[in-house]
Design an enzyme around this catalytic site. Structure first.
Site, PDB file in Angstrom:
ATOM      1  N   CYS A 119       0.839  -1.204   0.000  1.00 43.56           N
ATOM      2  CA  CYS A 119       0.000   0.000   0.000  1.00 43.56           C
ATOM      3  C   CYS A 119       0.874   1.254   0.000  1.00 43.56           C
ATOM      4  O   CYS A 119       1.503   1.537  -1.011  1.00 43.56           O
ATOM      5  CB  CYS A 119      -1.019  -0.041   1.126  1.00 43.56           C
ATOM      6  N   HIS A 139      -3.675  -5.025   0.127  1.00 46.50           N
ATOM      7  CA  HIS A 139      -3.102  -5.586   1.359  1.00 46.50           C
ATOM      8  C   HIS A 139      -3.234  -7.114   1.375  1.00 46.50           C
ATOM      9  O   HIS A 139      -4.222  -7.633   1.894  1.00 46.50           O
ATOM     10  CB  HIS A 139      -3.855  -5.051   2.577  1.00 46.50           C
ATOM     11  N   GLU A 143      -1.813  -9.066   3.276  1.00 45.07           N
ATOM     12  CA  GLU A 143      -1.689  -9.577   4.653  1.00 45.07           C
ATOM     13  C   GLU A 143      -3.041  -9.859   5.310  1.00 45.07           C
ATOM     14  O   GLU A 143      -3.120 -10.619   6.266  1.00 45.07           O
ATOM     15  CB  GLU A 143      -0.863  -8.618   5.524  1.00 45.07           C
TER      16      GLU A 143
HETATM   17  N1  GLN Z   1      -1.978   6.726   2.634  1.00 40.60           N
HETATM   18  C1  GLN Z   1      -2.078   5.953   1.439  1.00 40.60           C
HETATM   19  C2  GLN Z   1      -3.439   6.139   0.777  1.00 40.60           C
HETATM   20  O1  GLN Z   1      -4.391   6.513   1.418  1.00 40.60           O
HETATM   21  C3  GLN Z   1      -1.810   4.489   1.706  1.00 40.60           C
HETATM   22  C4  GLN Z   1      -2.758   3.834   2.652  1.00 40.60           C
HETATM   23  C5  GLN Z   1      -2.267   2.541   3.234  1.00 40.60           C
HETATM   24  O2  GLN Z   1      -1.063   2.273   3.231  1.00 40.60           O
HETATM   25  N2  GLN Z   1      -3.159   1.726   3.773  1.00 40.60           N
HETATM   26  O3  GLN Z   1      -3.573   5.898  -0.391  1.00 40.60           O
END
Ligand code: GLN
Length: 536
Positions: free
Chosen positions: A382, A508, A510
């Site tokens: 992410c 994600h 995970e």
């Molecule tokens: N801050 C970034 C976004 O909102 C990544 C979010 C995250 O890593 N869950 O796109």
């Protein structure tokens, strides 16, 4: 079979591991062939934990249907392979919101709306919601917080009423703490007795007591607890500190917790649970001699719950590769060009963590530059993936001021940008791109090989995206966009194919790695890290 309801409450102190006990009960019942679901009720007023920072509440977990959930739902999924949804996690805020909506619609016209019966009825409705689908033999409900908290009271009142209404289709498992007083060299059961009294004052007689302890509690002491607490002696079990949380279902089974619950809920059963696969996982874990060193670059180095799902996914993958996980948290904020080498040199693989906001991002670029230039197996998740893109733009494409517009709204190179549909959003809660989305992988890419297929679905939690205007420039310079959403064409995965393993995912992975189905991408990342270690 009529649905049975099991409630798990906690007393004395928080952080005893109610989530692990609830998950262990679910695992044991599933392994006996029952259909089970498991849910968490949290007594705080936030609608969901999506707006809480990790200092408050650890990691925010995300369900397939896009609910930002308590991290205990992560344990539930990892222990059971059940896919939870927003119906599996209710907060006081959600309960009140629904009651107030009904009041405004006029559903209670003429009546005074009160905690009892309206709030408690709404809690009861939610407890029974999953059970009423007819799909489950057991609904396990974990009540967050600790008995005696003011905010837990309506939940306990709802449990009292449900136990009264449903009789022996319900059982209450109460988890308490038995401290060991070092100076006196004694275990003390008094806090447990007080906690049970408090539960009894709320009208709930626990059926089973699970005593959390750091030292083994002698049988005579368990019998004493049983006597003082009106619980049958065989229904007092203990949960001693275990080398891993994944031992807990076995420890509970050895003490007969699953049988006790089946007896208390009048449930017919035969034989023993089939724990063969679970035991196999633990055999791998116990047998592992070598370890693999993974560095997790993030900003919450001192918080053990901030990256819970990543830690567990790594552990599961290492275990199946017969290795121990040697996980090092590396504070992104403190990383500089001057110290990065000494911090990362000895590692076998690096993960760059998800996150929000500016803090620590410059250190993530430092880490990524070093990893890219030294061909370290590297996994960006992410924000970690977004940082991979920004670092590549700055140091390979020569766009020195490249950034995400989350960090710098005026950057001339907005390689990570806000999606069009996000631009008009003003509310922070529940408005990110959330939940499972389809992704198509490029044939022949490293990521496709890791999955062993081209079409996948993964969970998201972010607002910002790879900016497609720059895609051609990245690809020409070697960073390939190897995963995209089939409908919107949003870039979901980037990789550097000429490196050992340099992959970033906008989603994600995970959130969907479990004990019995470790995630293919984590499996492949750990494989590459072990290979890297062995060829150093
Ligand atoms: N801050 C970034 C976004 O909102 C990544 C979010 C995250 O890593 N869950 O796109």
């Amino acid at each position: 079979m009529e649905t049975r309801y099991i409630f798990v409450t906690g007393g004395v102190v928080s952080s005893l591991g109610k989530g692990i006990i609830s998950s262990s009960i679910a695992r044991l019942l599933l392994s006996r062939g029952f259909n089970v679901t498991i849910q968490k009720f949290d007594p705080y007023i936030n609608i969901d934990p999506g707006t809480l920072n990790p200092y408050e509440h650890g990691e925010c977990y995300v369900t397939v249907d896009g609910h930002e959930a308590d991290l205990d739902l992560g344990h539930y999924e990892r222990f059971t392979n059940i896919k939870t949804t927003r119906a599996n996690n209710i907060t006081t805020g959600r309960v009140y919101q629904s009651v107030i909506d009904k009041e405004r619609r006029g559903d209670y016209l003429g009546k005074t709306v009160q905690i009892i019966p309206h709030i408690t009825d709404e809690i009861k409705r939610n407890v029974k919601l999953l059970g009423s689908t007819g799909k489950y033999d057991f609904v396990i409900t974990e009540i967050g917080g600790t008995v005696g908290d003011i905010e837990s009271l309506p939940f306990l009142e709802a449990v009292r009423q449900l136990k009264w209404e449903m009789g022996n289709r319900c059982a209450c498992v109460h988890l308490t703490y038995v401290p060991f007083i070092r100076a006196a060299k004694e275990l003390k059961t008094k806090p447990t007795q007080h906690s049970v009294k408090q539960l009894q004052q709320a009208g709930i007689q626990p059926d089973v007591l699970v005593l959390r302890t750091e030292q083994i509690i002698p049988p005579a002491m368990c019998r004493k607890v049983a006597l003082f607490c009106n619980v049958s002696p065989d229904a007092v079990v203990q949960s001693v500190d275990a080398p891993t949380i994944y031992e807990v279902p076995l420890m509970m089974h050895e003490q007969g917790l699953d049988k006790i619950i089946l007896d208390k809920t009048n449930t017919p059963y035969q034989g023993e649970p089939d724990l063969a696969k679970w035991n196999k996982f633990l055999d791998h874990m116990r047998g592992a001699k070598e370890s693999v060193k993974i560095g997790l670059v993030g900003k919450y180095v001192e918080l053990q719950d901030a990256y819970k799902s990543i830690d567990e996914s790594l552990l599961q993958a290492c275990t199946y590769h017969d290795h121990k996980l040697d996980l090092r948290y590396i504070g992104a904020e403190r990383l500089t060009d001057g110290n990065v080498e000494e911090q990362l040199r000895d590692l076998d693989g690096v993960i760059v963590a998800p996150g929000f906001g500016q803090r620590g991002t410059e250190g993530k670029y430092v880490a990524l530059k070093w990893c890219r230039e030294h061909d370290m197996p590297t996994f960006g998740i992410c924000l970690g993936m977004q940082c991979m893109v920004i670092e590549f733009a700055r140091n390979v494409l020569g766009m020195h001021e490249a950034n995400s517009i989350e960090m710098d709204p005026h950057t001339p190179y907005n390689v990570i940008d806000l999606m069009e549909e996000q631009k008009s959003i003003t509310n922070m809660g529940g408005t990110m791109r959330l939940g499972a989305y389809a992704c198509h992988l490029r044939e022949g890419s490293k990521v496709a090989k890791a999955y062993g297929k081209l079409d996948i679905e993964e969970r998201h939690r972010h607002r910002f995206e790879f900016n497609d205007d720059f895609r051609a420039q990245f690809e020409a310079a070697g960073m390939q966009c190897v995963g995209e959403n089939p409908g919107t064409k949003l870039v979901e995965v980037v990789e550097l194919p000429d490196k050992k393993w340099y992959i970033g995912t906008q989603y994600h992975p995970e959130y969907s790695s479990t004990v019995l189905s470790p995630h293919p991408l984590f499996m492949d990342f750990i494989r590459a890290a072990i290979e890297n270690k062995n060829t150093k």
